[in-house]
Design an enzyme around this catalytic site. Sequence first.
Site, short mmCIF file in Angstrom:
data_model
loop_
_atom_site.label_atom_id
_atom_site.label_comp_id
_atom_site.label_asym_id
_atom_site.label_seq_id
_atom_site.Cartn_x
_atom_site.Cartn_y
_atom_site.Cartn_z
N GLU A 162 9.08 14.94 16.62
CA GLU A 162 9.64 14.84 15.28
C GLU A 162 8.97 15.87 14.38
O GLU A 162 7.77 15.82 14.15
CB GLU A 162 9.42 13.43 14.73
N CYS B 23 13.50 10.05 8.64
CA CYS B 23 13.28 9.65 10.03
C CYS B 23 14.58 9.61 10.82
O CYS B 23 14.59 9.81 12.02
CB CYS B 23 12.62 8.29 10.06
N LYS C 202 0.87 -1.18 0.00
CA LYS C 202 0.00 0.00 0.00
C LYS C 202 0.90 1.22 0.00
O LYS C 202 1.64 1.48 0.94
CB LYS C 202 -0.92 0.06 1.22
N GLU D 93 9.15 0.57 11.38
CA GLU D 93 10.23 1.57 11.33
C GLU D 93 9.56 2.92 11.54
O GLU D 93 8.84 3.39 10.66
CB GLU D 93 10.92 1.56 9.96
P1 NAD Z 1 2.23 8.15 8.51
O1 NAD Z 1 2.45 7.32 9.70
O2 NAD Z 1 1.16 9.15 8.54
O3 NAD Z 1 1.95 7.24 7.21
C1 NAD Z 1 2.78 6.22 6.81
C2 NAD Z 1 1.99 5.24 5.96
O4 NAD Z 1 1.03 4.60 6.78
C3 NAD Z 1 1.20 5.88 4.82
O5 NAD Z 1 1.22 5.00 3.70
C4 NAD Z 1 -0.20 5.99 5.39
O6 NAD Z 1 -1.21 5.99 4.40
C5 NAD Z 1 -0.27 4.72 6.22
N1 NAD Z 1 -1.23 4.74 7.33
C6 NAD Z 1 -1.70 5.81 8.01
N2 NAD Z 1 -2.58 5.40 8.95
C7 NAD Z 1 -2.67 4.06 8.87
C8 NAD Z 1 -3.38 3.06 9.59
N3 NAD Z 1 -4.23 3.37 10.58
N4 NAD Z 1 -3.22 1.77 9.24
C9 NAD Z 1 -2.37 1.43 8.25
N5 NAD Z 1 -1.67 2.33 7.52
C10 NAD Z 1 -1.81 3.63 7.83
O7 NAD Z 1 3.64 8.80 8.21
P2 NAD Z 1 3.98 9.81 7.06
O8 NAD Z 1 3.56 11.16 7.48
O9 NAD Z 1 3.52 9.32 5.77
O10 NAD Z 1 5.59 9.70 7.08
C11 NAD Z 1 6.34 10.43 7.95
C12 NAD Z 1 6.70 9.62 9.17
O11 NAD Z 1 7.31 8.38 8.81
C13 NAD Z 1 7.69 10.33 10.03
O12 NAD Z 1 7.24 10.35 11.35
C14 NAD Z 1 8.96 9.51 9.90
O13 NAD Z 1 9.79 9.53 11.01
C15 NAD Z 1 8.47 8.17 9.60
N6 NAD Z 1 9.47 7.43 8.83
C16 NAD Z 1 10.19 6.47 9.44
C17 NAD Z 1 11.16 5.78 8.74
C18 NAD Z 1 11.97 4.70 9.39
O14 NAD Z 1 12.57 3.90 8.69
N7 NAD Z 1 12.03 4.62 10.68
C19 NAD Z 1 11.39 6.07 7.40
C20 NAD Z 1 10.63 7.05 6.80
C21 NAD Z 1 9.66 7.72 7.54
#
Ligand code: NAD
Length: 496
Positions: free
Chosen positions: A381, A280, A171, A246
């Site tokens: 963050e 991240c 997804k 992650e």
């Molecule tokens: P997010 O958590 O809002 O979304 C991430 C993904 O999860 C998206 O595809 C979103 O559609 C999906 N999602 C949202 N709610 C969901 C749910 N209830 N069930 C299943 N899927 C769901 O994060 P974002 O704003 O897209 O990305 C930024 C965040 O991601 C930052 O906080 C960053 O630190 C983190 N990040 C972490 C890593 C890592 O490897 N640790 C890498 C990149 C980004």
Amino acid sequence: MFIGGEWVDSDEKYELINPATGEVAATAAMGNTEHVDAAVRAAKASFDSGEWRNTPPAQRAGVLDKVVATLASRIDELTELGTIENGAPLRLSQALSVGFPLMHIQHFADLLRKYEWERPGPVTGQVLHTGFIRREPLGVCAGIVPWNFPWVLNVWKAIPAIAAGNSVVIKTDEKTPIAALELVDILRDAGLPDGVYNVVIGDGATVGSHLVSHPDVRKVSFTGSTETGREVMRTASDTVKRVTLELGGKGPNIVLDDADIDTAVDGSIFAFLMHAGQACESGTRLLLPSSLHDEFLQRMIKRLETLKIGNPLDPETDIGPVMSAVQRDRILGYIERGKQEGATLVYGGGVPEGVEFERGFWVEPTVFTNVTNDMCIAREEIFGPVLSILTYNSVDEAIKIANDTEYGLSAGVWSNDVQRALDVANQLQAGSVWINDWHNISQYMPFGGYKQSGVGREMGPDALDAFTQEKAVTIDLTGRLDRRAYGLVLGTPKDV
Ligand code: NAD
């Protein structure tokens, strides 16, 4: 979307926005829960058929080799596409969209060739039992990918799972579906059977969570915010799925007083500013010895002034836009909050001026000093180009501040004395610690978080373990039940 070997459209369409211009870059199909059901059905059917999982590992590795070759041959096109999709400046996009994916896929192919799929179990002389331990794929694996590194993270979710013989449903984030979709034909042309790799586009709350709750999905590999990670873990628990999470970070970056200042200045800028801070593992809390603060800050500002912010398609550009208006406003909100909390804004702090920045989504590189670790800009963050500088008076104090966070993804130390830096690194609570370096996420090293930055690891020498499970097969070599073992239960105690 791509489901069961077919391109699938949807009644609902939406527009992908180029973050540098605010213009429509493409129109995409928005998926719903029915698409998720169809994708999981297709993935399960392909897994059950055994076609891919029973393909010998060396042959599966051969498919990945072809993917690597195709990516290499399309480097310029995919680099540009990556920039248009999420604003990463060309030089960075080349690494993110092609360079890293290519190296990482090669790594999974190499691992596949040497992976220990079977090993002998214990043979005892006491009773005639023997056995072996096999590693088998899990079944249908779901990958949920955020928008910041769509190529790299899609590869981390999809490729080790596929390499291990699973079938996958990805997804994508609705803002950045292109990477996952570009991979469709590349995998297909390389010989991956239909149904093994499926892509659904959709929002998190309905489409994402439906995928996580689906009873036929055995594993969820998720990258995103810590808040969503908690929700994913909760939902996955109903069907006892394996999860790899992650999540977010608030990386402490400690400069020791013997560091080479110019190197540490450059490294600290790279740590917080790569991809406009939308990483991240960014180093967003810079910890300076009080004695070094003024000189370091002065040199840092001088260096920041040399960086070019603007059109990410210009090869000279160092810093591009942020992903969306929502993201920009969120970052600007944090900057306001930092000022209200009493931190001193010493650089940037707003939207850059000029016609170029009237369209698209922009935030200036921003530096706060006089930050204390209880301030919101030190704890949360921000996911944008914002640095919080804190000072310390002893190395022990620096370590204490560094570890005073619920996050634990990345950390760094700058010093000319490697042993001294190591002594600090050993006390830092983080999954990745860089000494005189940052963002060095190599395919050979496991990546993941301590504390609330995540569960499990991706990449590294054991990357395939997370997508396989062990089966213990035990054989009674006597061919009749071993009396000593079963006597009590079967009522022949005299044999025991
Ligand atoms: P997010 O958590 O809002 O979304 C991430 C993904 O999860 C998206 O595809 C979103 O559609 C999906 N999602 C949202 N709610 C969901 C749910 N209830 N069930 C299943 N899927 C769901 O994060 P974002 O704003 O897209 O990305 C930024 C965040 O991601 C930052 O906080 C960053 O630190 C983190 N990040 C972490 C890593 C890592 O490897 N640790 C890498 C990149 C980004």
